[in-house]
Write a protein that holds these residues in place. Structure first.
Motif: not given
Lengths: 296, 294
Positions: A80-85, A95-105, A131-143
């Motif tokens: 699972e990919f999760f992006v946080d702007c 606030g929620r301003g980066g949500e749309e871009l994060a979703l798209e990424l 049982q299976c492994w679940k990978l959480f790919v958390d992406i943080l955009i710093l700049e």
């Protein structure tokens, strides 16, 4: 993406530069900006990477957890990919301003990794149906300095290379339920093969020409871009995901040229990335470095 | 498992699975063997039904049946944005929401992901076609509901929105049409059904290594020869991608004829109604005039 205001004259300057194949920072249309890549710097994650592409800064952390497989695909793990702007990157992400871009990424990455030929989820299966492994790919955009898609996908691939999945030594069956025993040795772990993992290349149409790795200013001048997800298999390049971004449209020939340019750029980028990752590992090995901080 | 969006509306048990999980599942190869594969490539659309102005309560709407796929699109009139909105520009803002009916697909667990990604794709497809400079500081809301999904849901939604935009009287540069093509085990499927789409997305790794699979959706404007949105998923060689895109463009032109025909009839009907209405009001006026004279 980042809110940059450019005057008409500045835009014309960039446009003319691209036409002459000599961009503002001295690159040609097919050149990337310098990159800095560092892996294994988040101590609480199973794998991590930080990529700095000129002014774009991305931090990726990967967590591995045990989950029940989906009933439709009992022999596959999950990713699972999760992006946080972060609001540090641009004030409009607050606030929620980066949500749309994060979703798209996140959505683009999910699509690119979806094909089993690009990323085989069967590797993440422990016990089929249980049982299976679940990978959480958390992406943080710093700049945010342009070309987020490429930076994010490169960092994600590097972090997956760095990911260490603990080895499961025994699975006891207790009343039909599986019980897992994880190895005590923290260095006893499996790695994810990254040979086929896709990377994304954004090809940006500025004026009549196409460029790779657009800076934030160049992105402002473009109305349409194509994001190409490229996966390499047995020396051949395949597209695992293609989609257009931006508010404009393209001619079908331009579109095809963009895909071809993206493919050739991805090929050399991919080679360099794998080379750099192997080199870093050879030099540092399994030694733990003294990690100071992310921001330099 | 209940679709998360519907859990408030419908009282599903929390941890339930569809009974089909326990049925004997067919191997993908068997399903593939049973499918009727096209002998020759016919670049045609499915039997289509399109009704423009299907809803009375909104500014513009359209209902479309593309084979068994059923989609309804509605468009709200542009609304002025509040002053505190940060997204200030000289172009109007388009927002798209796409919802799946809980009974539209066999496996409702995939609905949330489909909804978000299709809404994004729909927005990207429609933004270039709308003359957004005509309503600066305004927001145009496009709502789509998928009632039944038998493949090609995204392309049908785009077609339906194109017709609804015309019905709403929103200025557009051209009529937008879209279509879907997919490739699986070296067979090309035009307008793939839900079964084929499912097969393509659950392909097994153990196959011929040179095998390609993938799905391509293209939305285009025929008059200006432009692609507004091209979306591909799967594993394709660039040459195949180009070929499939060409095929979708050919089908798009066929669909364009259908949409144009329906819109043309709608306008004719409207004109006839207006004319009748005008005659009627003339006679009413005449009668009342007479009444006054008497």
């Amino acid at each position: 993406m980042a809110n940059i205001s450019l005057s008409e004259a500045e835009k014309t300057f960039i446009l003319h530069g691209v036409e002459e194949d000599f961009r503002c920072d001295g690159r040609s249309r097919r050149d990337y900006r310098p990159m800095e890549l560092e892996t294994d710097l988040v101590s609480n994650a199973s794998g991590s990477a930080r990529l700095r592409l000129a002014n774009t800064d991305v931090l990726v952390g990967i967590k591995t957890e045990i989950d029940k497989p989906n009933y439709l695909t009992p022999d596959q793990g999950k990713i699972e990919f999760f992006v946080d702007c972060s609001a540090n990157a641009a004030p409009e992400f607050e606030g929620r301003g980066g949500e749309e871009l994060a979703l798209e990424l996140a959505d683009t990455l999910t699509n690119a990794y979806e094909s089993p030929k690009a990323f085989d989820l069967k590797l993440l299966c422990i016990l089929p149906g249980q049982q299976c492994w679940k990978l959480f790919v958390d992406i943080l955009i710093l700049e945010c300095g342009g070309n987020l898609f490429d930076a994010v996908s490169l960092a994600a691939k590097a972090a997956l290379f760095n990911t260490k999945i603990p080895r499961v030594t025994a699975a006891l069956m207790d009343a039909g339920e599986a019980e897992l025993l994880i190895s005590d040795d923290p260095y006893d772990c499996t790695r994810i093969p990254i040979g086929n993992l896709p990377i994304l290349v954004t090809v940006c149409k500025i004026g009549d020409s196409c460029v790779v790795d657009p800076s934030a200013e160049e992105e402002e001048c473009s109305i349409a871009s194509v994001v190409v997800g490229v996966s390499k298999r047995k020396g051949k390049s395949y597209t695992s995901n293609v989609h257009t971004i931006g508010e404009g449209s393209l001619h079908k020939d331009t579109m095809h040229n963009c895909v071809l340019l993206g493919l050739s750029a991805a090929e050399s980028l991919n080679n360099e990335l794998v080379k750099a990752l192997k080199l870093e590992e050879e030099r540092i090995g399994s030694k733990r470095r003294n990690i100071v901080g992310f921001l330099k | 498992m209940p679709p998360p969006s519907a859990s408030r509306k419908f009282m599903y048990p929390e941890q339930s699975v569809p009974y089909t999980v326990y049925a004997k599942r067919e191997h993908p190869d068997d399903i593939f063997a049973k499918l009727d594969k096209p002998n020759e490539l016919k670049l045609e659309e499915r039997p289509t039904f399109l009704k423009v102005g299907a809803l009375e309560t909104v500014k513009g709407s359209a209902y479309m049946e593309y084979g068994k796929t059923k989609v309804m699109a509605s468009i709200e009139p542009p609304r002025e944005l509040g002053k505190q909105t940060k997204k200030i520009g000289t172009l109007g803002i388009v927002t798209c929401t796409l919802k799946y009916a809980p009974f539209a697909v066999k496996d409702p667990a995939c609905i949330p992901r489909k909804e978000t990604s299709m809404a994004l794709a729909l927005k990207k497809a429609l933004e270039p076609v709308i003359c957004r400079h005509e309503f600066p500081y305004f927001q145009l809301e496009i709502k789509v509901i998928i009632l039944d999904d038998d493949g090609c849901a995204l392309s049908t939604a785009i077609n339906c929105c194109g017709a609804a935009l015309v019905d709403a009287g929103i200025a557009t540069y051209d009529l937008i049409t879209a279509s879907t093509v997919c490739k699986y085990k070296n067979v090309e499927f035009i307008n793939p059904s839900a079964v084929i789409e499912q097969l393509v997305s659950t392909i097994s790794e153990s196959g011929d290594d040179d095998e390609e699979h993938g799905i391509v959706v293209t939305a285009s404007l025929a008059a200006v020869d432009q692609i507004t949105e091209c979306f591909q998923k799967g594993y394709l060689k660039p040459e195949t991608l180009k070929e499939l895109t060409e095929h979708t463009l050919a089908i798009n032109e066929r669909i364009l004829d259908t949409v144009r025909f329906v819109l043309y009839n709608k306008v004719k009907q409207q004109l006839r109604k207006d004319k009748d209405g005008a005659e009627m009001s003339d006679t009413i006026n005449a009668v009342t005039d007479l009444g006054i004279e008497e």
